[in-house]
Design a protein around this motif. Sequence first.
Motif, short mmCIF file in Angstrom:
data_model
loop_
_atom_site.label_atom_id
_atom_site.label_comp_id
_atom_site.label_asym_id
_atom_site.label_seq_id
_atom_site.Cartn_x
_atom_site.Cartn_y
_atom_site.Cartn_z
N ARG A 183 0.84 -1.21 0.00
CA ARG A 183 0.00 0.00 0.00
C ARG A 183 0.86 1.25 0.00
O ARG A 183 0.57 2.22 -0.68
CB ARG A 183 -0.95 -0.01 1.20
N LEU A 184 1.94 1.22 0.78
CA LEU A 184 2.85 2.37 0.80
C LEU A 184 3.52 2.54 -0.57
O LEU A 184 3.64 3.66 -1.07
CB LEU A 184 3.91 2.21 1.90
N GLU A 185 3.93 1.44 -1.17
CA GLU A 185 4.54 1.52 -2.51
C GLU A 185 3.57 2.14 -3.51
O GLU A 185 3.98 2.96 -4.34
CB GLU A 185 4.95 0.12 -2.99
N THR A 186 2.31 1.75 -3.46
CA THR A 186 1.30 2.29 -4.38
C THR A 186 1.18 3.80 -4.20
O THR A 186 1.16 4.56 -5.18
CB THR A 186 -0.06 1.62 -4.14
N ILE A 187 1.11 4.25 -2.96
CA ILE A 187 1.01 5.69 -2.70
C ILE A 187 2.25 6.41 -3.23
O ILE A 187 2.15 7.46 -3.86
CB ILE A 187 0.82 5.95 -1.19
N CYS A 188 3.41 5.83 -2.99
CA CYS A 188 4.66 6.44 -3.44
C CYS A 188 4.71 6.55 -4.96
O CYS A 188 5.11 7.59 -5.50
CB CYS A 188 5.86 5.65 -2.93
N VAL A 189 4.29 5.50 -5.65
CA VAL A 189 4.30 5.52 -7.12
C VAL A 189 3.37 6.60 -7.65
O VAL A 189 3.70 7.34 -8.57
CB VAL A 189 3.93 4.13 -7.68
N VAL A 190 2.20 6.71 -7.04
CA VAL A 190 1.23 7.72 -7.48
C VAL A 190 1.76 9.13 -7.24
O VAL A 190 1.59 10.02 -8.08
CB VAL A 190 -0.13 7.52 -6.76
N LEU A 191 2.41 9.36 -6.12
CA LEU A 191 2.86 10.70 -5.75
C LEU A 191 4.23 11.07 -6.31
O LEU A 191 4.60 12.25 -6.31
CB LEU A 191 2.90 10.85 -4.23
N ALA A 192 4.98 10.09 -6.77
CA ALA A 192 6.33 10.37 -7.26
C ALA A 192 6.29 11.25 -8.51
O ALA A 192 5.48 11.03 -9.41
CB ALA A 192 7.06 9.08 -7.55
#
Length: 147
Positions: A79-88
Motif C-alpha cells: 500500500r505504501l509503494e502504491t502511494i509512493c508511485v502515485v505521488l512520485a
Amino acid sequence: LVLIVECYMRACEQDQEQKWQDENAQRDAHLHRLAAACSNLDTMRRGTLQMADLMGAYQEDVAGFRSSLCSLGIESRERLETICVVLAETTGQIRISEFLRHLRGLQKSVTRDAWMAYTVLELQRLVKAEFPARGAFPRGAGGRLAQ
C-alpha cells in the motif's frame, strides 16, 4: 417510533462527533510523528524524499513510521509503494507535504464512510426490532420494503 428514532439519532450524532474529535486528535498525532520522521529523513532539506527513503523507514519502523502508517490505514508495504508511485514526480521525488496531505485525506474519507454504514445498519436494526411485532414494515421509495 419517530420520536425514539429521532432521539437515538441525536444521541448517536453527539457520540459520533466526540469520537470524530478523538480520532482527529489521534490522526493528527500520527501525522505529526510522520512529519517529524520525514523531516529527519530529508537530510538535504528539499522537502522531498525518494521512494527508497520512505520504504526504508517503513521497513525499520524509524521513529514509529510504520506503526503510525498502520494507524492511518497503510498496513502493508504494498500500500505504501502504491502511494509512493502515485505521488512520485518524474524525478522520482515525493513531496513530503503531498505525502502527508494524501494520508490525511485518505483517513477522513474512510472514517466517515464507515460511520455512515454503521448508522444505517443500526437504524435498520431498530426498525426491524420495532415493526415485526406489529406485523408491518415502513415502505420505502416505490412501495418496496425498507431494508
